[in-house]
Design a protein around this motif. Structure first.
Motif, PDB file in Angstrom:
ATOM      1  N   THR A  25       0.865  -1.185   0.000  1.00  0.00           N
ATOM      2  CA  THR A  25       0.000   0.000   0.000  1.00  0.00           C
ATOM      3  C   THR A  25       0.903   1.238   0.000  1.00  0.00           C
ATOM      4  N   PRO A  26       0.359   2.441  -0.275  1.00  0.00           N
ATOM      5  CA  PRO A  26       1.201   3.646  -0.304  1.00  0.00           C
ATOM      6  C   PRO A  26       2.027   3.860   0.964  1.00  0.00           C
ATOM      7  N   ILE A  27       1.427   3.650   2.139  1.00  0.00           N
ATOM      8  CA  ILE A  27       2.229   3.887   3.364  1.00  0.00           C
ATOM      9  C   ILE A  27       3.316   2.841   3.521  1.00  0.00           C
ATOM     10  N   GLN A  28       3.033   1.596   3.092  1.00  0.00           N
ATOM     11  CA  GLN A  28       4.059   0.556   3.170  1.00  0.00           C
ATOM     12  C   GLN A  28       5.215   0.868   2.222  1.00  0.00           C
ATOM     13  N   ALA A  29       4.894   1.290   1.001  1.00  0.00           N
ATOM     14  CA  ALA A  29       5.923   1.599   0.008  1.00  0.00           C
ATOM     15  C   ALA A  29       6.831   2.735   0.477  1.00  0.00           C
ATOM     16  N   GLN A  30       6.255   3.697   1.228  1.00  0.00           N
ATOM     17  CA  GLN A  30       7.046   4.837   1.692  1.00  0.00           C
ATOM     18  C   GLN A  30       7.725   4.583   3.037  1.00  0.00           C
ATOM     19  N   ALA A  31       7.024   3.899   3.945  1.00  0.00           N
ATOM     20  CA  ALA A  31       7.557   3.737   5.301  1.00  0.00           C
ATOM     21  C   ALA A  31       8.632   2.664   5.396  1.00  0.00           C
ATOM     22  N   GLY A  38      16.805   2.978   9.359  1.00  0.00           N
ATOM     23  CA  GLY A  38      17.034   3.321  10.764  1.00  0.00           C
ATOM     24  C   GLY A  38      16.582   4.706  11.146  1.00  0.00           C
ATOM     25  N   SER A  39      15.903   5.400  10.221  1.00  0.00           N
ATOM     26  CA  SER A  39      15.448   6.763  10.502  1.00  0.00           C
ATOM     27  C   SER A  39      14.209   6.761  11.387  1.00  0.00           C
ATOM     28  N   ASP A  40      14.010   7.854  12.134  1.00  0.00           N
ATOM     29  CA  ASP A  40      12.758   8.055  12.849  1.00  0.00           C
ATOM     30  C   ASP A  40      11.680   8.440  11.842  1.00  0.00           C
ATOM     31  N   LEU A  41      10.432   8.147  12.191  1.00  0.00           N
ATOM     32  CA  LEU A  41       9.340   8.343  11.237  1.00  0.00           C
ATOM     33  C   LEU A  41       8.112   8.916  11.932  1.00  0.00           C
ATOM     34  N   MET A  42       7.489   9.881  11.272  1.00  0.00           N
ATOM     35  CA  MET A  42       6.190  10.392  11.697  1.00  0.00           C
ATOM     36  C   MET A  42       5.220  10.089  10.569  1.00  0.00           C
ATOM     37  N   GLY A  43       4.310   9.144  10.812  1.00  0.00           N
ATOM     38  CA  GLY A  43       3.426   8.672   9.754  1.00  0.00           C
ATOM     39  C   GLY A  43       1.993   9.136   9.949  1.00  0.00           C
ATOM     40  N   SER A 189      -0.227   8.442  13.444  1.00  0.00           N
ATOM     41  CA  SER A 189      -1.420   9.154  13.906  1.00  0.00           C
ATOM     42  C   SER A 189      -2.302   9.466  12.710  1.00  0.00           C
ATOM     43  N   ALA A 190      -3.620   9.366  12.895  1.00  0.00           N
ATOM     44  CA  ALA A 190      -4.542   9.702  11.798  1.00  0.00           C
ATOM     45  C   ALA A 190      -4.627  11.198  11.608  1.00  0.00           C
ATOM     46  N   THR A 191      -4.402  11.963  12.689  1.00  0.00           N
ATOM     47  CA  THR A 191      -4.459  13.431  12.620  1.00  0.00           C
ATOM     48  C   THR A 191      -3.236  13.998  13.310  1.00  0.00           C
ATOM     49  N   PHE A 192      -2.850  15.214  12.915  1.00  0.00           N
ATOM     50  CA  PHE A 192      -1.673  15.867  13.503  1.00  0.00           C
ATOM     51  C   PHE A 192      -2.096  17.146  14.215  1.00  0.00           C
ATOM     52  N   ILE A 210       5.713  11.158   6.616  1.00  0.00           N
ATOM     53  CA  ILE A 210       4.954  10.501   5.550  1.00  0.00           C
ATOM     54  C   ILE A 210       3.476  10.677   5.863  1.00  0.00           C
ATOM     55  N   GLU A 211       2.723  11.197   4.911  1.00  0.00           N
ATOM     56  CA  GLU A 211       1.290  11.358   5.115  1.00  0.00           C
ATOM     57  C   GLU A 211       0.579  10.817   3.881  1.00  0.00           C
ATOM     58  N   VAL A 212      -0.156   9.729   4.054  1.00  0.00           N
ATOM     59  CA  VAL A 212      -0.780   9.111   2.880  1.00  0.00           C
ATOM     60  C   VAL A 212      -2.277   9.363   2.794  1.00  0.00           C
ATOM     61  N   ALA A 213      -2.942   9.441   3.944  1.00  0.00           N
ATOM     62  CA  ALA A 213      -4.381   9.723   3.919  1.00  0.00           C
ATOM     63  C   ALA A 213      -4.582  11.080   4.553  1.00  0.00           C
ATOM     64  N   ARG A 214      -4.863  12.069   3.745  1.00  0.00           N
ATOM     65  CA  ARG A 214      -5.013  13.409   4.283  1.00  0.00           C
ATOM     66  C   ARG A 214      -6.079  13.421   5.359  1.00  0.00           C
ATOM     67  N   ARG A 215      -5.918  14.281   6.314  1.00  0.00           N
ATOM     68  CA  ARG A 215      -6.860  14.356   7.423  1.00  0.00           C
ATOM     69  C   ARG A 215      -8.283  14.555   6.916  1.00  0.00           C
ATOM     70  N   ASN A 216      -9.165  13.747   7.490  1.00  0.00           N
ATOM     71  CA  ASN A 216     -10.608  13.872   7.267  1.00  0.00           C
ATOM     72  C   ASN A 216     -11.060  13.510   5.856  1.00  0.00           C
ATOM     73  N   GLN A 217     -10.254  12.815   5.107  1.00  0.00           N
ATOM     74  CA  GLN A 217     -10.719  12.307   3.820  1.00  0.00           C
ATOM     75  C   GLN A 217     -11.468  10.997   4.044  1.00  0.00           C
ATOM     76  N   THR A 218     -12.472  10.759   3.242  1.00  0.00           N
ATOM     77  CA  THR A 218     -13.140   9.459   3.279  1.00  0.00           C
ATOM     78  C   THR A 218     -12.867   8.759   1.955  1.00  0.00           C
ATOM     79  N   ALA A 219     -12.648   7.456   2.022  1.00  0.00           N
ATOM     80  CA  ALA A 219     -12.247   6.691   0.844  1.00  0.00           C
ATOM     81  C   ALA A 219     -13.307   6.747  -0.257  1.00  0.00           C
ATOM     82  N   GLU A 220     -12.845   6.860  -1.493  1.00  0.00           N
ATOM     83  CA  GLU A 220     -13.765   6.939  -2.633  1.00  0.00           C
ATOM     84  C   GLU A 220     -14.519   5.627  -2.844  1.00  0.00           C
ATOM     85  N   LEU A 221     -13.938   4.525  -2.355  1.00  0.00           N
ATOM     86  CA  LEU A 221     -14.571   3.222  -2.576  1.00  0.00           C
ATOM     87  C   LEU A 221     -15.721   2.958  -1.605  1.00  0.00           C
TER      88      LEU A 221
END
Length: 411
Positions: A25-31, A38-43, A189-192, A210-221
C-alpha cells in the motif's frame, strides 16, 4: 512496485506472499525503506491503510540482522516496544508480528489490562524480542519490577491521536522516561494536532514525515448513504435492512455502552446474531466476539468508538452508524473500516431529527453532502421535533449544554 523491491529479507517476503499480498500500500511503500534505514518516522495514516505491516515488516528485518540480546540470567531482552491505545489493537498488532515473523527466530508477546498479570510475568521471564502493550499495564509491570526496557532499540507509538483522546499522555511520558534515549522511534497518527506535534518533537529525532491519507478524507470506494428515520424506529429499520439485504459482517456503531447492549439484545430477539463490545465487557468476551465476527460466524458486531479501535478486517462490507457520532472526525474513523484494499464498502447512517446537527458537522468536515434515501415504510414522522441527546451527565445537540464535543466515559 512489488514487496520484493523494498529490500526486505526473504523470510519476510515468503510470509507476505502467504498472506496473498504482492503490492505494498502507499504507506508501506514509503515507510518500509525509511524504517529499514534506521530513521525516525512520523506517519500520517488512518486505520485501514496498511500501516501495521508498514512498521512490523522493517522492524522484524532490522531485529533479525543481529542475534537476540541476552541479560545476565541468559534471558532474551526486549528490543522492540509497540505501544497501542486499546487491547484489541494490541492483540491485532502482535498477531501481525507473529504472522509476518513466522519464518524468523524472533519472539513476541502482547500485554494489556483486564486479564491476570501472572501469565504475562511468566512470558517476560522466558524473554521476548518484541513487546506489544497498552500503556497502563506496561507501567504496572514496570512498577512491579517485572519488566526491563533498557535494551529497547525500536519504539513504535501507534494511533497516537487516540492515545491522547483517551488521556494517555502522562502514561506515554512515563514510558518515554523509561526507554533508552538512543533508539529508533516511529509515531503513527490519523491526525496531527498541536498536541501530537509537541509529542513528536519530544519523541522523534529528525523524523521523515509521511502522510498518505489526508486528514478527514473518506475513501472513494465507500458508498455513503443516510436513511432518515424516526428516533423510535431505528432498531426496526436496522433489522429490516440486515434481513432484506441478507447482510453478513455488519459493524454497527452506537454512542454509549448501554445503547450497544440494548441494540444487540434487540437484534438477537429478531433472529439476527449480534454481540456488543465495549469497555465494560470482559477481555474474554471482547476477544470471542471479535474472533467470531472475523470468521463470519457472528453476523453483527455492535461497538462503541473506543472499543472498535483496532478492528481490522479485510473487505468488511457494511459499517452502520446506528447513531451518528457527536465528534465528526469519529465518522471518518468509523467508516474507514470498510472499502479497504480495493474492495467496495458501504457506510449507512440511520439519522433521526435529533442528529441533523451532527450530520451537518460531518458533511462540513468531509466537504461533501451524503446522499439521503428514505426507506419505504420507515418515513420519519412529519411532526417529530429535535430533542437534545443525553450523554452521561451532559446533553448535546439542539438545546444541549454542549453542541459538539462531549466528554464521556471511555468505552
Amino acid at each position: 512496485m512489488h514487496f520484493n523491491e523494498l529490500g526486505l529479507a526473504e523470510p519476510l517476503l515468503r510470509a507476505v506472499r502467504e498472506q496473498g499480498y504482492d503490492t505494498p500500500t502507499p504507506i508501506q511503500a514509503q515507510a518500509i525503506p525509511v524504517v529499514l534505514k534506521g530513521s525516525d518516522l512520523m506517519g500520517g495514516a488512518q486505520t485501514g491503510t496498511g500501516k501495521t505491516a508498514g512498521f512490523t515488516l522493517p522492524m522484524l528485518h532490522r531485529l533479525a540482522l543481529e542475534p537476540s540480546k541476552k541479560d545476565a540470567r541468559g534471558r532474551v531482552c526486549i528490543r522492540a516496544l509497540i505501544l497501542t491505545p486499546t487491547r484489541e489493537l494490541a492483540a491485532q498488532v502482535e498477531e501481525s508480528v507473529r504472522t509476518y515473523g513466522k519464518y524468523m527466530p524472533l519472539t513476541s508477546m502482547v500485554m494489556f489490562g483486564g486479564v491476570g498479570m501472572q501469565p504475562q510475568i511468566n512470558a517476560l521471564r522466558r524473554g521476548v524480542d518484541i513487546l506489544v502493550a497498552t500503556p497502563g499495564r506496561l507501567l504496572d509491570h514496570h512498577q512491579q519490577g517485572t519488566l526491563d526496557l533498557s535494551h529497547v532499540q525500536i519504539f513504535v507509538l501507534d494511533e497516537a491521536d487516540r492515545m491522547l483522546d483517551m488521556g494517555f499522555i502522562h502514561d506515554i511520558k512515563k514510558v518515554l522516561a523509561i526507554v533508552p534515549a538512543k533508539k529508533q522511534s516511529l509515531l503513527f497518527s490519523a491526525t496531527f494536532s498541536d498536541e501530537i506535534k509537541t509529542l513528536a518533537d519530544r519523541l522523534l529525532n529528525q523524523p521523515v514525515l509521511i502522510e498518505v491519507a489526508r486528514r478527514n478524507q473518506t475513501a472513494e470506494l465507500i458508498d455513503q448513504k443516510v436513511h432518515p428515520v424516526g428516533r423510535e424506529r431505528k432498531k426496526e429499520l436496522l433489522a429490516h435492512l440486515i434481513k432484506t439485504g441478507d447482510w453478513h459482517q455488519v459493524l454497527v456503531f452506537t454512542r454509549m455502552k448501554h445503547g450497544a447492549n440494548r441494540l444487540a439484545e434487540f437484534l438477537n430477539k429478531e433472529g439476527i446474531g449480534a454481540m456488543a463490545i465495549h469497555g465494560n465487557k470482559s477481555q474474554g468476551a471482547r476477544t470471542k466476539a471479535l474472533a467470531e465476527f472475523k470468521t463470519g460466524d457472528l453476523p453483527v458486531l455492535v461497538a462503541t468508538d473506543i472499543a472498535a479501535r483496532g478492528i481490522d478486517i479485510d473487505q468488511l462490507p457494511h459499517v452502520i452508524n446506528f447513531e451518528l457520532p457527536n465528534v465528526p472526525e469519529d465518522y471518518v474513523h468509523r467508516i474507514g473500516r470498510t472499502g479497504r484494499a480495493g474492495a467496495q464498502g458501504e457506510a449507512i447512517s440511520l439519522v433521526c431529527v435529533d442528529e441533523d446537527i451532527f450530520l451537518r458537522d460531518i458533511e462540513k468536515l468531509i466537504k461533501r453532502s451524503i446522499p439521503s434515501e428514505i426507506v419505504p415504510g420507515f418515513e420519519p414522522p412529519s411532526g417529530e421535533r429535535a430533542e437534545p441527546i443525553v450523554l452521561g451527565r451532559m446533553t448535546i445537540g439542539v438545546g444541549g449544554t454542549r453542541r459538539g464535543l462531549a466528554v464521556v466515559a471511555p468505552a
